[in-house]
Motif scaffolding. Structure first.
Motif, PDB file in Angstrom:
ATOM      1  N   CYS A 159      12.204   5.558  -5.029  1.00  0.00           N
ATOM      2  CA  CYS A 159      11.390   6.762  -5.229  1.00  0.00           C
ATOM      3  C   CYS A 159      12.267   7.984  -5.450  1.00  0.00           C
ATOM      4  O   CYS A 159      11.938   8.854  -6.278  1.00  0.00           O
ATOM      5  CB  CYS A 159      10.482   6.973  -4.019  1.00  0.00           C
ATOM      6  SG  CYS A 159       9.177   5.733  -3.860  1.00  0.00           S
TER       7      CYS A 159
ATOM      8  N   ALA B 184       0.828  -1.206   0.000  1.00  0.00           N
ATOM      9  CA  ALA B 184       0.000   0.000   0.000  1.00  0.00           C
ATOM     10  C   ALA B 184       0.863   1.256   0.000  1.00  0.00           C
ATOM     11  O   ALA B 184       0.573   2.227  -0.710  1.00  0.00           O
ATOM     12  CB  ALA B 184      -0.922  -0.008   1.217  1.00  0.00           C
ATOM     13  N   ILE B 185       1.949   1.234   0.784  1.00  0.00           N
ATOM     14  CA  ILE B 185       2.836   2.393   0.849  1.00  0.00           C
ATOM     15  C   ILE B 185       3.532   2.609  -0.495  1.00  0.00           C
ATOM     16  O   ILE B 185       3.659   3.740  -0.974  1.00  0.00           O
ATOM     17  CB  ILE B 185       3.877   2.208   1.980  1.00  0.00           C
ATOM     18  CG1 ILE B 185       3.159   2.138   3.335  1.00  0.00           C
ATOM     19  CG2 ILE B 185       4.890   3.343   1.977  1.00  0.00           C
ATOM     20  CD1 ILE B 185       4.070   1.804   4.490  1.00  0.00           C
ATOM     21  N   THR B 186       3.966   1.512  -1.119  1.00  0.00           N
ATOM     22  CA  THR B 186       4.639   1.609  -2.416  1.00  0.00           C
ATOM     23  C   THR B 186       3.716   2.185  -3.473  1.00  0.00           C
ATOM     24  O   THR B 186       4.100   3.071  -4.245  1.00  0.00           O
ATOM     25  CB  THR B 186       5.146   0.220  -2.857  1.00  0.00           C
ATOM     26  OG1 THR B 186       6.060  -0.290  -1.891  1.00  0.00           O
ATOM     27  CG2 THR B 186       5.833   0.293  -4.212  1.00  0.00           C
ATOM     28  N   ASN B 187       2.494   1.685  -3.536  1.00  0.00           N
ATOM     29  CA  ASN B 187       1.531   2.186  -4.527  1.00  0.00           C
ATOM     30  C   ASN B 187       1.235   3.672  -4.322  1.00  0.00           C
ATOM     31  O   ASN B 187       1.119   4.434  -5.297  1.00  0.00           O
ATOM     32  CB  ASN B 187       0.232   1.380  -4.448  1.00  0.00           C
ATOM     33  CG  ASN B 187       0.400  -0.042  -4.930  1.00  0.00           C
ATOM     34  OD1 ASN B 187       1.289  -0.336  -5.738  1.00  0.00           O
ATOM     35  ND2 ASN B 187      -0.431  -0.947  -4.436  1.00  0.00           N
ATOM     36  N   GLU B 188       1.132   4.077  -3.071  1.00  0.00           N
ATOM     37  CA  GLU B 188       0.836   5.480  -2.778  1.00  0.00           C
ATOM     38  C   GLU B 188       1.992   6.386  -3.195  1.00  0.00           C
ATOM     39  O   GLU B 188       1.798   7.406  -3.868  1.00  0.00           O
ATOM     40  CB  GLU B 188       0.568   5.636  -1.273  1.00  0.00           C
ATOM     41  CG  GLU B 188       0.107   7.013  -0.861  1.00  0.00           C
ATOM     42  CD  GLU B 188      -1.307   7.339  -1.284  1.00  0.00           C
ATOM     43  OE1 GLU B 188      -1.640   8.534  -1.383  1.00  0.00           O
ATOM     44  OE2 GLU B 188      -2.079   6.381  -1.527  1.00  0.00           O
ATOM     45  N   LEU B 189       3.208   5.998  -2.822  1.00  0.00           N
ATOM     46  CA  LEU B 189       4.379   6.819  -3.129  1.00  0.00           C
ATOM     47  C   LEU B 189       4.649   6.902  -4.628  1.00  0.00           C
ATOM     48  O   LEU B 189       4.862   7.987  -5.183  1.00  0.00           O
ATOM     49  CB  LEU B 189       5.611   6.263  -2.402  1.00  0.00           C
ATOM     50  CG  LEU B 189       5.800   6.675  -0.944  1.00  0.00           C
ATOM     51  CD1 LEU B 189       6.976   5.923  -0.328  1.00  0.00           C
ATOM     52  CD2 LEU B 189       6.018   8.165  -0.832  1.00  0.00           C
TER      53      LEU B 189
ATOM     54  N   GLY C 222       2.654   6.361  -7.048  1.00  0.00           N
ATOM     55  CA  GLY C 222       1.577   7.070  -7.731  1.00  0.00           C
ATOM     56  C   GLY C 222       1.764   8.579  -7.672  1.00  0.00           C
ATOM     57  O   GLY C 222       1.553   9.288  -8.664  1.00  0.00           O
ATOM     58  N   VAL C 223       2.180   9.078  -6.505  1.00  0.00           N
ATOM     59  CA  VAL C 223       2.423  10.519  -6.356  1.00  0.00           C
ATOM     60  C   VAL C 223       3.593  10.954  -7.224  1.00  0.00           C
ATOM     61  O   VAL C 223       3.550  12.008  -7.879  1.00  0.00           O
ATOM     62  CB  VAL C 223       2.688  10.852  -4.870  1.00  0.00           C
ATOM     63  CG1 VAL C 223       3.201  12.280  -4.728  1.00  0.00           C
ATOM     64  CG2 VAL C 223       1.423  10.672  -4.050  1.00  0.00           C
TER      65      VAL C 223
END
Length: 300
Positions: A194, A45-50, A52-53
Motif C-alpha cells: 500500500c 477484507a482489510i486488503t480490499n478496504e485499504l 480501494g481507498v
C-alpha cells in the motif's frame, strides 16, 4: 476406560495434532487469499478496504505531483540540450514523446495499481489450484489396531497416552506460532504494498526522464514483484504442507508398532515430530526471504 474408547480417542488425538501442524502450510494459501475467515484479522477484507481507498483517494491526489515531475524533467532535458547546442528536431520529438508517455501513465496510474494487484492475485490463485496437496489419510482400522495393542496391558496403554500428549503439545504450539509469523509476513507485505502504491503516480512521472530503464521503470517492477509475492508465499506453503502431510501419514500408518516399541517408539515419534516442526520453521524462514525470490524473478 474400555479398550475401544482408548483406541478411538488416541487415534483421534494423534490425527488432530498432526493435522494442526500440516494445515499450517495450507493455511498460508488461505491467509494470502483472504480465506482465513475464522480469524479475527481477515486479511482479504482489510486488503480490499485499504487498496480501494488508495486507488480512489490517494493515487488521484498524487497524480498532480506526477504530472509536475513529468513536465519538470522534460523542461530540464530540453534546457540541457539547448545549452549544449544539441537540440535537433529528432531529439525534440524523442523527448516530447517521453513526456507524452509519462503524462499518459500518470493519468492511468490508478488503473495500473489495480491491474498489478489483480495480476498478483491471479498468479496466487493459479499456483494454489495447481499445486498438489498431501492430505492426511487415516488408516481405516487404525483405532482397532491401537485397541489390540493397548488391550495387551496397562503399560502399552500408558505409552499410547504419552505418545498422544507428546504429539499434541508441540504440534499445537508450533502451528499457532507459525500462523502468527505468517500473519506478520502477510501484513508486512500489505503495508509495504500500500505504501508503494501511493507513490505510483510519482514513479510514472519519472518515466519521462529515462523511460522504463530508469527509476520509474524499476519502481514499477518492484511494485509488480511485491504484488506477486503472495504467489511465492503460496508455493512455499504448499511445498511445506506436502512434506508435512507425507511425514504425518507415515506416523499414523506406523502408530500401532510405535506403541509396542516402548521407549524407542516414543523417541521415534518424537524425532518425526521434530522434523515436522523443523519443516514448519524452515517454511517461515524462507517466507521471510520470499521478496528476494520474487525480485529475482521480475528483475527488480
Amino acid at each position: 476406560m474400555s479398550a475401544w474408547n482408548a483406541g478411538e480417542i488416541i487415534a483421534n488425538m494423534m490425527t488432530w495434532a498432526i493435522n494442526q501442524l500440516k494445515d499450517s502450510g495450507d493455511g498460508v494459501a488461505k491467509i494470502m487469499a483472504g480465506q482465513d475467515t475464522g480469524s479475527i484479522g481477515n486479511l482479504g477484507a482489510i486488503t480490499n478496504e485499504l487498496t480501494g481507498v488508495i486507488q480512489s483517494e490517494v493515487i488521484p491526489a498524487a497524480q498532480a505531483v506526477g504530472y509536475a515531475i513529468a513536465v519538470t524533467f522534460f523542461i530540464f532535458a530540453l534546457a540541457n540540450m539547448l545549452t549544449g547546442d544539441r537540440l535537433t528536431v529528432e531529439q525534440f520529438i524523442k523527448f516530447f514523446a517521453k513526456l507524452g508517455v509519462g503524462i499518459f501513465i500518470v493519468s492511468v496510474s490508478d488503473e495500473l495499481f489495480r491491474a498489478c494487484l489483480d495480476f498478483g492475485d491471479g498468479i496466487s490463485t493459479l499456483f494454489s489450484a495447481s499445486f498438489p496437496s498431501a492430505s492426511i489419510t487415516v488408516p481405516d482400522d487404525l483405532s482397532n489396531q491401537i485397541n489390540e495393542v493397548v488391550g495387551k496391558g496397562l503399560g502399552n496403554f500408558i505409552k499410547a497416552i504419552i505418545m498422544s500428549f507428546i504429539s499434541i503439545l508441540p504440534c499445537v504450539v508450533a502451528s499457532l506460532a507459525i500462523k502468527v509469523l505468517v500473519y506478520v509476513i502477510a501484513f508486512t507485505r500489505l503495508i509495504e504494498l500500500c505504501a508503494r502504491g501511493c507513490f505510483i503516480p510519482i514513479a510514472a512521472g519519472l518515466v519521462s526522464d529515462d523511460g522504463w530503464r530508469g527509476a520509474g521503470g524499476r519502481y514499477f517492477r518492484k511494485f509488480l514483484a511485491i504484488c506477486s509475492q503472495s504467489a511465492i508465499l503460496v508455493v512455499i506453503g504448499k511445498i511445506a504442507s506436502y512434506a508435512l502431510g507425507t511425514i504425518g501419514n507415515s506416523i499414523l500408518t506406523n502408530l500401532p508398532s510405535l506403541v509396542t516399541a516402548g521407549t524407542m517408539g516414543i523417541l521415534n515419534i518424537g524425532g518425526q515430530l521434530a522434523i515436522m516442526i523443523g519443516i514448519g520453521i524452515a517454511m517461515v524462514s524462507v517466507m521471510f526471504k520470499s521478496i528476494g525470490i520474487v525480485n529475482d524473478a521480475f528483475g527488480a
